[in-house]
Motif scaffolding. Structure first.
Motif, short mmCIF file in Angstrom:
data_model
loop_
_atom_site.label_atom_id
_atom_site.label_comp_id
_atom_site.label_asym_id
_atom_site.label_seq_id
_atom_site.Cartn_x
_atom_site.Cartn_y
_atom_site.Cartn_z
N LEU A 44 0.82 -1.20 0.00
CA LEU A 44 0.00 0.00 0.00
C LEU A 44 0.86 1.26 0.00
CD1 LEU A 44 -2.82 -1.12 2.45
CD2 LEU A 44 -3.03 -0.74 -0.02
N LEU A 45 2.00 1.20 0.68
CA LEU A 45 2.94 2.33 0.63
C LEU A 45 3.48 2.52 -0.78
CD1 LEU A 45 5.19 2.26 3.84
CD2 LEU A 45 3.61 4.04 3.12
N TYR A 46 3.79 1.41 -1.44
CA TYR A 46 4.33 1.48 -2.80
C TYR A 46 3.28 1.99 -3.78
CZ TYR A 46 5.80 -0.07 -7.43
OH TYR A 46 6.10 -0.11 -8.78
N ALA A 47 2.05 1.48 -3.69
CA ALA A 47 1.04 1.77 -4.70
C ALA A 47 0.27 3.07 -4.43
CB ALA A 47 0.04 0.61 -4.80
N GLY A 48 0.20 3.49 -3.19
CA GLY A 48 -0.62 4.65 -2.86
C GLY A 48 0.19 5.93 -2.77
N ARG A 49 -0.51 7.03 -2.93
CA ARG A 49 0.11 8.33 -2.74
C ARG A 49 -0.07 8.76 -1.29
NH1 ARG A 49 -2.81 11.83 -7.24
NH2 ARG A 49 -4.56 10.64 -6.42
N PRO A 50 0.81 9.59 -0.76
CA PRO A 50 0.62 10.10 0.61
C PRO A 50 -0.72 10.81 0.74
CG PRO A 50 2.82 10.62 -0.18
CD PRO A 50 2.05 10.08 -1.35
#
Length: 357
Positions: A81-87
């Motif tokens: 989710l960190l890799y695929a999502g934006r902050p």
């Protein structure tokens, strides 16, 4: 010493200047390169920590696990989710201001077999056994599948459900994404059957999702869906029988066809009380949306014509969905009971011939 405090070169050192106390446990163990920089860790130091034999490891591009052992399933989920999502701040800037009360929706949502495992499907493999975790992202995102993450691009992102704090696709969408990757007919059948038997989603909603994913051109999926629809109707009929028995309704005529004397066939109903001219029909159609197919329009037209004909003849038609039977059986029994009691105040209905279906 806190076992989750990251170490540098063998000695414990806080990730100052920003403390880690505001982060959840898994967030202390899995951080992105941007988050590490926020905590005062430059890229060179991160790279040094990830050297062979070092205390950290790079799980995905720009995502690090801050211990040397195998990542847990929770850590893998957080990493993808960190890799695929934006902050969150970037997501908030990308949508119109909605006020402080509205958080930016996630633009990375776990789907496929991983989502089904989170939804507690016994027929889905355990999270740790999955080589890859499927993640839904908007089709405009410039990312590639890599490592343990497989990106699934969506024209329209579904409304995510939170399971153990993880944004997860609804069951029907997760099933469609899982089935798209499966060639094992038995595995597909087990997943679809569990979805219906377990009350996770209605058959019609699932069929719509499979249709939109263009999966009903595959023979093994079509076979599973045929069983699914029969399974769903059987379960709903069983709940209808239970409703009549448990809530003390008079026994109806079950599964009958209605027609005019010497005239045309009107249609079938699931239960009929001839003395009160009240019929119950299980409504197994998918909810109406803007993207209906022509055959769905035909089905809606058929249902509407039958209902209009019966009501014109003075027969009250109560439509009950499988979901309402499952979630609010007592309320549905009250609706039927009210219709039966109100028959005394209505004009007598036209005579119809009742035949077994």
């Amino acid at each position: 010493m806190n076992p989750n405090t990251p170490t540098f070169g063998g000695e414990t050192s806080p990730l100052s200047p920003r403390p880690l106390s505001h982060l959840a446990d898994v967030q202390r163990r899995v951080l992105s390169s941007a988050q590490l920089r926020e905590h005062g860790v430059p890229a060179a130091r991160t790279a040094a920590q990830c050297r062979p034999g070092g205390p950290w490891q790079q799980l995905l591009p720009g995502v690090y696990v801050l211990h040397p052992g195998p990542p847990t399933s929770e850590e893998r989920l957080h990493a993808v989710l960190l890799y695929a999502g934006r902050p969150a701040a970037e997501r908030a800037r990308a949508i119109p201001a909605q006020g402080a009360a509205h958080a930016a929706p996630p633009d990375a949502v776990v789907t496929g077999l991983a989502a089904l495992a989170l939804h507690r499907f016994s027929s889905a493999p355990p999270l740790l056994s999955l080589d890859r975790i499927d993640v839904l992202v908007p089709r405009t995102r410039r990312l590639r599948s890599t490592g343990c993450v497989r990106l699934v691009r969506a024209h329209v992102m579904p409304v995510a459900e939170s399971v153990a704090g993880v944004p997860v696709a609804p069951v029907a969408r997760a099933l469609a994404d899982a089935v798209a990757e499966l060639t094992d007919a038995q595995a597909v059948r087990r997943l679809l059957t569990e979805a219906v038997r377990g009350g996770h989603c209605e058959p019609a909603v699932l069929v719509r999702e499979l249709t939109q994913a263009r999966l009903l051109t595959r023979a093994h999926v079509v076979d599973a869906v045929d069983s699914l629809l029969a399974e769903g109707r059987t379960i709903a009929e069983g709940r209808l029988y239970e409703m009549v028995r448990v809530h003390g309704l008079a026994d109806p005529l079950w599964n009958v066809d209605l027609r005019l004397p010497g005239g045309p066939h009107i249609g079938g109903v699931d239960a009929y009380w001839p003395d009160q001219a009240v019929a119950v029909e299980l409504d197994t159609r998918a909810p109406r949306t803007g993207g209906r197919q022509p055959d769905e329009d035909d089905l809606w037209c058929e249902y509407s014509q039958k209902r209009e004909t019966l009501e014109r003849l003075g027969i009250t038609v109560v439509h009950i969905t499988p979901r309402k039977l499952r979630e609010a059986m007592e309320q549905q029994a009250t609706v039927v009971r009210t219709a039966l009691m109100a028959s005394a105040d209505r004009e007598p209905a036209a005579y119809v011939v009742v035949l077994p279906r």
